[in-house]
Design a protein around this motif. Structure first.
Motif, PDB file in Angstrom:
ATOM      1  N   TRP A   1      -5.706 -12.343  12.952  1.00  0.00           N
ATOM      2  CA  TRP A   1      -4.860 -12.416  11.759  1.00  0.00           C
ATOM      3  C   TRP A   1      -4.503 -13.855  11.400  1.00  0.00           C
ATOM      4  O   TRP A   1      -3.828 -14.091  10.407  1.00  0.00           O
ATOM      5  CB  TRP A   1      -3.590 -11.591  11.964  1.00  0.00           C
ATOM      6  N   GLN A   2      -4.896 -14.795  12.247  1.00  0.00           N
ATOM      7  CA  GLN A   2      -4.670 -16.218  11.991  1.00  0.00           C
ATOM      8  C   GLN A   2      -3.193 -16.543  11.747  1.00  0.00           C
ATOM      9  O   GLN A   2      -2.854 -17.390  10.931  1.00  0.00           O
ATOM     10  CB  GLN A   2      -5.532 -16.686  10.819  1.00  0.00           C
ATOM     11  N   GLY A   3      -2.306 -15.838  12.473  1.00  0.00           N
ATOM     12  CA  GLY A   3      -0.878 -16.141  12.440  1.00  0.00           C
ATOM     13  C   GLY A   3      -0.141 -15.757  11.177  1.00  0.00           C
ATOM     14  O   GLY A   3       0.965 -16.252  10.930  1.00  0.00           O
ATOM     15  N   HIS A   4      -0.724 -14.852  10.391  1.00  0.00           N
ATOM     16  CA  HIS A   4      -0.086 -14.542   9.110  1.00  0.00           C
ATOM     17  C   HIS A   4      -0.414 -13.115   8.682  1.00  0.00           C
ATOM     18  O   HIS A   4      -1.541 -12.660   8.834  1.00  0.00           O
ATOM     19  CB  HIS A   4      -0.575 -15.528   8.042  1.00  0.00           C
ATOM     20  N   ILE A   5       0.593 -12.399   8.170  1.00  0.00           N
ATOM     21  CA  ILE A   5       0.372 -11.080   7.586  1.00  0.00           C
ATOM     22  C   ILE A   5       0.683 -11.171   6.092  1.00  0.00           C
ATOM     23  O   ILE A   5       1.684 -11.788   5.687  1.00  0.00           O
ATOM     24  CB  ILE A   5       1.245  -9.991   8.255  1.00  0.00           C
ATOM     25  N   LYS A   6      -0.162 -10.599   5.278  1.00  0.00           N
ATOM     26  CA  LYS A   6      -0.051 -10.731   3.820  1.00  0.00           C
ATOM     27  C   LYS A   6       0.990  -9.754   3.266  1.00  0.00           C
ATOM     28  O   LYS A   6       0.672  -8.788   2.553  1.00  0.00           O
ATOM     29  CB  LYS A   6      -1.404 -10.479   3.173  1.00  0.00           C
ATOM     30  N   LEU A   7       2.260 -10.008   3.556  1.00  0.00           N
ATOM     31  CA  LEU A   7       3.320  -9.128   3.074  1.00  0.00           C
ATOM     32  C   LEU A   7       3.386  -9.100   1.556  1.00  0.00           C
ATOM     33  O   LEU A   7       3.699  -8.063   0.955  1.00  0.00           O
ATOM     34  CB  LEU A   7       4.673  -9.569   3.643  1.00  0.00           C
ATOM     35  N   ASP A   8       3.089 -10.244   0.918  1.00  0.00           N
ATOM     36  CA  ASP A   8       3.162 -10.291  -0.539  1.00  0.00           C
ATOM     37  C   ASP A   8       2.113  -9.378  -1.172  1.00  0.00           C
ATOM     38  O   ASP A   8       2.389  -8.713  -2.188  1.00  0.00           O
ATOM     39  CB  ASP A   8       2.986 -11.729  -1.037  1.00  0.00           C
ATOM     40  N   LEU A   9       0.927  -9.299  -0.556  1.00  0.00           N
ATOM     41  CA  LEU A   9      -0.105  -8.412  -1.084  1.00  0.00           C
ATOM     42  C   LEU A   9       0.292  -6.947  -0.960  1.00  0.00           C
ATOM     43  O   LEU A   9       0.060  -6.147  -1.876  1.00  0.00           O
ATOM     44  CB  LEU A   9      -1.431  -8.659  -0.356  1.00  0.00           C
ATOM     45  N   ILE A  10       0.902  -6.609   0.180  1.00  0.00           N
ATOM     46  CA  ILE A  10       1.344  -5.226   0.394  1.00  0.00           C
ATOM     47  C   ILE A  10       2.440  -4.873  -0.601  1.00  0.00           C
ATOM     48  O   ILE A  10       2.436  -3.794  -1.213  1.00  0.00           O
ATOM     49  CB  ILE A  10       1.837  -5.036   1.837  1.00  0.00           C
ATOM     50  N   GLN A  11       3.386  -5.802  -0.784  1.00  0.00           N
ATOM     51  CA  GLN A  11       4.501  -5.544  -1.695  1.00  0.00           C
ATOM     52  C   GLN A  11       4.013  -5.442  -3.143  1.00  0.00           C
ATOM     53  O   GLN A  11       4.467  -4.582  -3.898  1.00  0.00           O
ATOM     54  CB  GLN A  11       5.545  -6.642  -1.562  1.00  0.00           C
ATOM     55  N   ASN A  12       3.078  -6.270  -3.518  1.00  0.00           N
ATOM     56  CA  ASN A  12       2.532  -6.203  -4.880  1.00  0.00           C
ATOM     57  C   ASN A  12       1.782  -4.894  -5.120  1.00  0.00           C
ATOM     58  O   ASN A  12       1.820  -4.334  -6.226  1.00  0.00           O
ATOM     59  CB  ASN A  12       1.605  -7.386  -5.137  1.00  0.00           C
ATOM     60  N   LYS A  13       1.118  -4.417  -4.099  1.00  0.00           N
ATOM     61  CA  LYS A  13       0.344  -3.175  -4.233  1.00  0.00           C
ATOM     62  C   LYS A  13       1.249  -1.963  -4.410  1.00  0.00           C
ATOM     63  O   LYS A  13       1.009  -1.097  -5.259  1.00  0.00           O
ATOM     64  CB  LYS A  13      -0.562  -2.975  -3.017  1.00  0.00           C
ATOM     65  N   PHE A  14       2.325  -1.908  -3.597  1.00  0.00           N
ATOM     66  CA  PHE A  14       3.160  -0.706  -3.605  1.00  0.00           C
ATOM     67  C   PHE A  14       4.449  -0.862  -4.403  1.00  0.00           C
ATOM     68  O   PHE A  14       5.091   0.125  -4.763  1.00  0.00           O
ATOM     69  CB  PHE A  14       3.490  -0.290  -2.165  1.00  0.00           C
TER      70      PHE A  14
ATOM     71  N   VAL B   1       7.455  -1.898  -3.540  1.00  0.00           N
ATOM     72  CA  VAL B   1       8.708  -1.556  -2.865  1.00  0.00           C
ATOM     73  C   VAL B   1       8.968  -2.585  -1.766  1.00  0.00           C
ATOM     74  O   VAL B   1       8.051  -3.292  -1.332  1.00  0.00           O
ATOM     75  CB  VAL B   1       8.660  -0.141  -2.250  1.00  0.00           C
ATOM     76  N   PRO B   2      10.200  -2.697  -1.275  1.00  0.00           N
ATOM     77  CA  PRO B   2      10.490  -3.648  -0.195  1.00  0.00           C
ATOM     78  C   PRO B   2       9.706  -3.308   1.079  1.00  0.00           C
ATOM     79  O   PRO B   2       9.489  -2.139   1.402  1.00  0.00           O
ATOM     80  CB  PRO B   2      11.997  -3.479   0.036  1.00  0.00           C
ATOM     81  N   ILE B   3       9.303  -4.356   1.797  1.00  0.00           N
ATOM     82  CA  ILE B   3       8.553  -4.217   3.045  1.00  0.00           C
ATOM     83  C   ILE B   3       9.417  -4.750   4.182  1.00  0.00           C
ATOM     84  O   ILE B   3       9.951  -5.854   4.095  1.00  0.00           O
ATOM     85  CB  ILE B   3       7.236  -5.013   3.010  1.00  0.00           C
ATOM     86  N   TYR B   4       9.545  -3.957   5.262  1.00  0.00           N
ATOM     87  CA  TYR B   4      10.328  -4.374   6.420  1.00  0.00           C
ATOM     88  C   TYR B   4       9.420  -4.361   7.650  1.00  0.00           C
ATOM     89  O   TYR B   4       8.734  -3.372   7.916  1.00  0.00           O
ATOM     90  CB  TYR B   4      11.525  -3.457   6.616  1.00  0.00           C
ATOM     91  N   LEU B   5       9.444  -5.465   8.385  1.00  0.00           N
ATOM     92  CA  LEU B   5       8.504  -5.689   9.485  1.00  0.00           C
ATOM     93  C   LEU B   5       9.264  -5.959  10.768  1.00  0.00           C
ATOM     94  O   LEU B   5      10.301  -6.626  10.772  1.00  0.00           O
ATOM     95  CB  LEU B   5       7.642  -6.910   9.139  1.00  0.00           C
ATOM     96  N   ASP B   6       8.756  -5.416  11.888  1.00  0.00           N
ATOM     97  CA  ASP B   6       9.336  -5.753  13.187  1.00  0.00           C
ATOM     98  C   ASP B   6       8.285  -5.532  14.267  1.00  0.00           C
ATOM     99  O   ASP B   6       7.238  -4.917  14.035  1.00  0.00           O
ATOM    100  CB  ASP B   6      10.584  -4.919  13.479  1.00  0.00           C
ATOM    101  N   ASN B   7       8.589  -6.046  15.441  1.00  0.00           N
ATOM    102  CA  ASN B   7       7.737  -5.888  16.614  1.00  0.00           C
ATOM    103  C   ASN B   7       7.587  -4.412  16.971  1.00  0.00           C
ATOM    104  O   ASN B   7       8.542  -3.638  16.866  1.00  0.00           O
ATOM    105  CB  ASN B   7       8.353  -6.675  17.773  1.00  0.00           C
ATOM    106  N   ASP B   8       6.398  -4.009  17.423  1.00  0.00           N
ATOM    107  CA  ASP B   8       6.148  -2.592  17.692  1.00  0.00           C
ATOM    108  C   ASP B   8       7.026  -2.038  18.812  1.00  0.00           C
ATOM    109  O   ASP B   8       7.498  -0.889  18.721  1.00  0.00           O
ATOM    110  CB  ASP B   8       4.663  -2.349  17.990  1.00  0.00           C
ATOM    111  N   ALA B   9       7.276  -2.823  19.864  1.00  0.00           N
ATOM    112  CA  ALA B   9       8.126  -2.332  20.945  1.00  0.00           C
ATOM    113  C   ALA B   9       9.577  -2.185  20.481  1.00  0.00           C
ATOM    114  O   ALA B   9      10.271  -1.240  20.872  1.00  0.00           O
ATOM    115  CB  ALA B   9       8.048  -3.264  22.152  1.00  0.00           C
ATOM    116  N   ASN B  10      10.052  -3.126  19.641  1.00  0.00           N
ATOM    117  CA  ASN B  10      11.395  -2.984  19.082  1.00  0.00           C
ATOM    118  C   ASN B  10      11.513  -1.692  18.288  1.00  0.00           C
ATOM    119  O   ASN B  10      12.515  -0.962  18.390  1.00  0.00           O
ATOM    120  CB  ASN B  10      11.715  -4.165  18.157  1.00  0.00           C
ATOM    121  N   LEU B  11      10.493  -1.398  17.498  1.00  0.00           N
ATOM    122  CA  LEU B  11      10.534  -0.190  16.674  1.00  0.00           C
ATOM    123  C   LEU B  11      10.308   1.051  17.518  1.00  0.00           C
ATOM    124  O   LEU B  11      10.835   2.128  17.201  1.00  0.00           O
ATOM    125  CB  LEU B  11       9.517  -0.290  15.549  1.00  0.00           C
ATOM    126  N   GLY B  12       9.565   0.932  18.603  1.00  0.00           N
ATOM    127  CA  GLY B  12       9.459   2.036  19.546  1.00  0.00           C
ATOM    128  C   GLY B  12      10.813   2.358  20.157  1.00  0.00           C
ATOM    129  O   GLY B  12      11.180   3.527  20.321  1.00  0.00           O
TER     130      GLY B  12
END
Length: 276
Positions: free
Chosen positions: A41-54, A56-67
């Protein structure tokens, strides 16, 4: 897209999106991820692309935290306001719930249990340390161990050049001696890591996910016995260690919970949606 298409008027009814990623997440810069842990992923997630597509607000966290959040709200962590969730799979991660809220640390790195050095003479990890927990009990380590031991177990149901973690789980559930040996040899390392966590943080409950949850009938009692031999006297009776209820869905359910929490935490959320 698949989920939205399965619900009538799905895109119109979508309020927010929660995403779980296998990387530390800095709340100030959620779009920046660890290049070491997710190099593709080269240290970056394209949150702006996801938000533009859908839209709506996007909320991100570590998988273990969300587990941890998912188990706390809907699974084996219900009724406990202070708990740790430990996911043991190809990587090892931990999420901590403190007073019913995710505790992520100053920059989102709290809970990186997989990079806790357990054996200073162990194999070199991608993080630069030797003998990290992931290198000893992570999925790749178990696959390599099984391959190494195959000649000693000619009657094992595990065949081929490289049994996968899934193959090992399936074989262990069927009583295969090679698979059982591979998993049982993880227990001292996992117990040592859990002991440090328990003595440092004194959680009320620990929920174990990943292959420990799927093999709980085989692994949980030996893990508990090993912990009782190594923990401080005061902590032996104060922590409840159990297997995950949600298993592989814990992180996804936690991400959903995060997205819903954000909706209800913001009083003007619906008004904003209507205005838009």
């Amino acid at each position: 897209d698949i989920c939205l298409k399965s619900v009538e008027d799905g895109p119109q009814r979508l309020l927010s999106i929660g995403i779980a990623v296998p990387s530390p997440v800095d709340a100030m810069h959620p779009e920046l991820l660890s290049e070491i842990i997710i190099p593709a992923w080269q240290g970056h997630i394209k949150l702006d692309l996801i938000q533009n597509k859908f839209g709506v607000p996007i909320y991100l966290d570590n998988d273990a935290n969300l587990g941890a959040l998912g188990e706390h709200r809907w699974g084996a962590g219900r009724g406990s306001n202070d708990l740790a969730y430990v996911k043991i799979s190809y990587g090892i991660g931990a999420g901590y719930i403190l007073k019913s809220n995710i505790y992520a640390g100053a920059s989102g790195i709290a809970g990186e249990m997989g990079h806790m050095p357990i054996d200073l003479n162990g194999p070199l990890c991608v993080c630069g340390q030797k003998g990290c927990l992931t290198m000893l009990i992570g999925g790749l380590a178990l696959e390599l161990k099984a391959k190494e031991l195959l000649p000693e177990f000619p009657d094992s149901m595990l065949t081929g050049d490289q049994p996968s973690l899934h193959d090992l789980e399936t074989a262990a559930l069927k009583g295969d001696p090679l698979a059982l040996r591979v998993f049982m040899e993880t227990i001292p390392y996992l117990s040592r890591a859990l002991t440090g966590w328990i003595n440092l943080m004194n959680p009320e409950r620990i929920v174990l996910g990943g292959y420990v949850a799927r093999l709980s009938e085989i692994l949980l009692d030996p893990i508990l016995q090993d912990l009782r031999r190594s923990r401080l006297v005061g902590s032996v009776t104060s922590v409840d260690v159990r297997a995950s209820d949600l298993d592989s869905l814990a992180e996804a359910i936690g991400a959903l919970t995060l997205a819903l929490d954000k909706v209800f935490d913001e009083p003007n959320f619906y008004r904003k949606m209507l205005d838009e």
